[in-house]
Design a protein around this motif. Structure first.
Motif, PDB file in Angstrom:
ATOM      1  N   VAL A  23       0.853  -1.184   0.000  1.00  0.00           N
ATOM      2  CA  VAL A  23       0.000   0.000   0.000  1.00  0.00           C
ATOM      3  C   VAL A  23       0.893   1.239   0.000  1.00  0.00           C
ATOM      4  O   VAL A  23       1.842   1.340   0.789  1.00  0.00           O
ATOM      5  CB  VAL A  23      -0.929   0.013   1.235  1.00  0.00           C
ATOM      6  CG1 VAL A  23      -1.624   1.370   1.389  1.00  0.00           C
ATOM      7  CG2 VAL A  23      -1.955  -1.117   1.138  1.00  0.00           C
ATOM      8  N   LEU A  24       0.584   2.177  -0.889  1.00  0.00           N
ATOM      9  CA  LEU A  24       1.292   3.450  -0.947  1.00  0.00           C
ATOM     10  C   LEU A  24       0.314   4.557  -0.575  1.00  0.00           C
ATOM     11  O   LEU A  24      -0.648   4.820  -1.306  1.00  0.00           O
ATOM     12  CB  LEU A  24       1.863   3.703  -2.342  1.00  0.00           C
ATOM     13  CG  LEU A  24       2.507   5.077  -2.575  1.00  0.00           C
ATOM     14  CD1 LEU A  24       3.696   5.297  -1.651  1.00  0.00           C
ATOM     15  CD2 LEU A  24       2.922   5.246  -4.041  1.00  0.00           C
ATOM     16  N   GLY A  40       4.746  12.423   4.230  1.00  0.00           N
ATOM     17  CA  GLY A  40       3.920  12.788   3.092  1.00  0.00           C
ATOM     18  C   GLY A  40       3.728  11.655   2.110  1.00  0.00           C
ATOM     19  O   GLY A  40       2.769  11.627   1.340  1.00  0.00           O
ATOM     20  N   ALA A  41       4.660  10.696   2.131  1.00  0.00           N
ATOM     21  CA  ALA A  41       4.564   9.494   1.300  1.00  0.00           C
ATOM     22  C   ALA A  41       4.959   8.311   2.169  1.00  0.00           C
ATOM     23  O   ALA A  41       5.998   8.338   2.827  1.00  0.00           O
ATOM     24  CB  ALA A  41       5.486   9.606   0.091  1.00  0.00           C
ATOM     25  N   VAL A  42       4.122   7.279   2.183  1.00  0.00           N
ATOM     26  CA  VAL A  42       4.342   6.122   3.049  1.00  0.00           C
ATOM     27  C   VAL A  42       4.064   4.843   2.249  1.00  0.00           C
ATOM     28  O   VAL A  42       2.947   4.640   1.762  1.00  0.00           O
ATOM     29  CB  VAL A  42       3.422   6.147   4.292  1.00  0.00           C
ATOM     30  CG1 VAL A  42       3.706   4.944   5.189  1.00  0.00           C
ATOM     31  CG2 VAL A  42       3.600   7.442   5.072  1.00  0.00           C
ATOM     32  N   LEU A  43       5.079   4.008   2.111  1.00  0.00           N
ATOM     33  CA  LEU A  43       4.958   2.747   1.378  1.00  0.00           C
ATOM     34  C   LEU A  43       5.081   1.586   2.363  1.00  0.00           C
ATOM     35  O   LEU A  43       6.097   1.467   3.054  1.00  0.00           O
ATOM     36  CB  LEU A  43       6.047   2.663   0.313  1.00  0.00           C
ATOM     37  CG  LEU A  43       6.152   1.363  -0.496  1.00  0.00           C
ATOM     38  CD1 LEU A  43       4.862   1.103  -1.267  1.00  0.00           C
ATOM     39  CD2 LEU A  43       7.351   1.418  -1.445  1.00  0.00           C
ATOM     40  N   ILE A  44       4.058   0.748   2.432  1.00  0.00           N
ATOM     41  CA  ILE A  44       4.026  -0.356   3.395  1.00  0.00           C
ATOM     42  C   ILE A  44       3.919  -1.683   2.646  1.00  0.00           C
ATOM     43  O   ILE A  44       2.964  -1.888   1.878  1.00  0.00           O
ATOM     44  CB  ILE A  44       2.835  -0.211   4.361  1.00  0.00           C
ATOM     45  CG1 ILE A  44       2.914   1.117   5.113  1.00  0.00           C
ATOM     46  CG2 ILE A  44       2.788  -1.367   5.342  1.00  0.00           C
ATOM     47  CD1 ILE A  44       1.797   1.330   6.105  1.00  0.00           C
ATOM     48  N   PRO A  45       4.864  -2.622   2.853  1.00  0.00           N
ATOM     49  CA  PRO A  45       4.758  -3.938   2.210  1.00  0.00           C
ATOM     50  C   PRO A  45       3.479  -4.690   2.594  1.00  0.00           C
ATOM     51  O   PRO A  45       2.967  -5.488   1.813  1.00  0.00           O
ATOM     52  CB  PRO A  45       6.013  -4.670   2.716  1.00  0.00           C
ATOM     53  CG  PRO A  45       6.976  -3.580   3.037  1.00  0.00           C
ATOM     54  CD  PRO A  45       6.142  -2.455   3.562  1.00  0.00           C
ATOM     55  N   LEU A  78       7.424   1.427  11.239  1.00  0.00           N
ATOM     56  CA  LEU A  78       7.881   0.849   9.980  1.00  0.00           C
ATOM     57  C   LEU A  78       9.357   0.468  10.038  1.00  0.00           C
ATOM     58  O   LEU A  78       9.779  -0.512   9.424  1.00  0.00           O
ATOM     59  CB  LEU A  78       7.617   1.823   8.829  1.00  0.00           C
ATOM     60  CG  LEU A  78       6.131   2.084   8.531  1.00  0.00           C
ATOM     61  CD1 LEU A  78       5.988   3.069   7.375  1.00  0.00           C
ATOM     62  CD2 LEU A  78       5.400   0.789   8.219  1.00  0.00           C
ATOM     63  N   LYS A  79      10.136   1.248  10.776  1.00  0.00           N
ATOM     64  CA  LYS A  79      11.546   0.887  10.971  1.00  0.00           C
ATOM     65  C   LYS A  79      11.657  -0.447  11.705  1.00  0.00           C
ATOM     66  O   LYS A  79      12.473  -1.304  11.343  1.00  0.00           O
ATOM     67  CB  LYS A  79      12.247   1.987  11.774  1.00  0.00           C
ATOM     68  CG  LYS A  79      13.714   1.705  12.103  1.00  0.00           C
ATOM     69  CD  LYS A  79      14.589   1.771  10.878  1.00  0.00           C
ATOM     70  CE  LYS A  79      16.059   1.665  11.242  1.00  0.00           C
ATOM     71  NZ  LYS A  79      16.939   1.733  10.047  1.00  0.00           N
ATOM     72  N   LYS A  80      10.823  -0.644  12.716  1.00  0.00           N
ATOM     73  CA  LYS A  80      10.859  -1.870  13.508  1.00  0.00           C
ATOM     74  C   LYS A  80      10.486  -3.098  12.668  1.00  0.00           C
ATOM     75  O   LYS A  80      11.140  -4.137  12.747  1.00  0.00           O
ATOM     76  CB  LYS A  80       9.904  -1.748  14.694  1.00  0.00           C
ATOM     77  CG  LYS A  80       9.744  -3.025  15.520  1.00  0.00           C
ATOM     78  CD  LYS A  80       8.788  -2.816  16.675  1.00  0.00           C
ATOM     79  CE  LYS A  80       8.439  -4.118  17.378  1.00  0.00           C
ATOM     80  NZ  LYS A  80       9.622  -4.769  17.989  1.00  0.00           N
ATOM     81  N   PHE A  81       9.463  -2.962  11.842  1.00  0.00           N
ATOM     82  CA  PHE A  81       8.970  -4.115  11.089  1.00  0.00           C
ATOM     83  C   PHE A  81       9.738  -4.380   9.802  1.00  0.00           C
ATOM     84  O   PHE A  81       9.900  -5.534   9.406  1.00  0.00           O
ATOM     85  CB  PHE A  81       7.483  -3.925  10.767  1.00  0.00           C
ATOM     86  CG  PHE A  81       6.557  -4.368  11.851  1.00  0.00           C
ATOM     87  CD1 PHE A  81       6.079  -5.678  11.895  1.00  0.00           C
ATOM     88  CD2 PHE A  81       6.161  -3.490  12.839  1.00  0.00           C
ATOM     89  CE1 PHE A  81       5.224  -6.093  12.904  1.00  0.00           C
ATOM     90  CE2 PHE A  81       5.308  -3.889  13.852  1.00  0.00           C
ATOM     91  CZ  PHE A  81       4.835  -5.204  13.889  1.00  0.00           C
TER      92      PHE A  81
END
Length: 292
Positions: A92-93, A161-166, A203-206
């Protein structure tokens, strides 16, 4: 990969920015599975509805998403959660409306292939950010411990402002981010940075984090200039009655190097302008009388 925006409220500028951002993906034919706009103004998106999924939300839902402490930026986190739950196991972006795709989007796929998440860019640790706001925030979270994430204040702050999550952890990642956000609100930490910092730490942790700035621009600090350019772009299209295909072709010819993405103005500049406006008010103001 699924792209998502959250837009709400009557300010047309935010919705026009969303249009412009969406066109940046259409113009580059970016390999996106879906473009989603979560909004309380669905009628604003009729002209582009064939390219997007419009997800209507009510004022009641937006209020619930703000949570116990009525924190407006929590709405962003809930929007990301909604999309992650809707598409389990698929990236998801999330983008703020004041963003555009300006370079090859294949770099996003590379980040996901590396097993990493992405945010716009690192701003450094809170100490390195060096602003009064960051200093107050750091002081407010030093004592907080949360699920072995300690100390909070050593983590880097990333622009959100922009977040990309696997999106490969069955939403355990976004659940932790929401819990961190609510914990900091409960502890009355300085609120402006809470949503941004929660995403940075979670997000850094995961996953670990990589920057999206090499291909996503975020013009948050220079909105006035960008809004003027965007307004002129759409006004010209409307006056010429351009087709959608012609608009997309015209978008491809925009030279984004002619306008600064970032322009940080000193506080003294803003204070002086506010002072001038206060003491040098307009005179001979007249309004039209209607109804006769």
């Amino acid at each position: 990969m699924h792209l998502v925006y959250i837009t709400y409220g009557p300010n047309e500028k935010n919705h026009v920015q969303a249009y412009f951002s969406i066109y940046s993906f259409l113009a580059r034919n970016a390999p996106i599975k879906s473009i989603n706009v979560i909004t309380d103004q669905p009628l604003f998106y009729k002209n582009i509805e064939k390219h997007i999924n419009i997800i209507p939300v009510t004022s009641q839902i937006l209020s619930e998403w703000q949570g116990k402490y009525s924190f407006s930026w929590r709405i962003k986190l809930k929007s990301i959660e909604l999309m992650c739950r809707k598409h389990p196991g698929e990236a998801v972006l999330y983008l703020d409306t004041d963003t555009i795709l300006y370079n090859n989007f294949s770099r996003a796929a590379d980040i996901i292939a590396n097993g990493h998440a992405g945010m716009h860019e690192s701003e450094g640790t809170l100490a390195q950010v060096g602003t009064k706001t960051a200093g107050r925030f750091e002081g407010g979270i030093k004592h907080i411990t949360f699920d072995g994430i300690n100390p909070f204040s050593t983590y880097e702050m990333w622009n959100a402002g922009a977040v990309l999550i696997p999106n490969t952890h069955q939403c355990a990642d976004i659940e932790l981010i929401l819990k961190m956000c609510d914990k900091m609100l409960e502890e009355k930490a300085h609120t402006v940075l809470i949503e941004q910092f929660s995403l940075s730490v979670g997000l850094k942790k995961f996953y670990g984090l990589e920057p999206l700035s090499p291909f996503i621009a975020h013009y948050w600090s220079n909105k006035d200039e960008w809004n003027e350019m965007i307004f002129n772009f759409f006004l010209s299209n409307n006056l010429q009655c351009l087709t959608e295909k012609e608009i997309i072709e015209k978008f491809k010819s925009i030279d984004f190097s002619t306008i600064p993405e970032k322009r940080i103005k000193k506080n003294s500049n803003r204070r002086l302008k506010k002072l001038v406006d206060k003491y040098f008010v307009d005179k001979k103001v007249r309004y039209l009388r209607t109804g006769n």
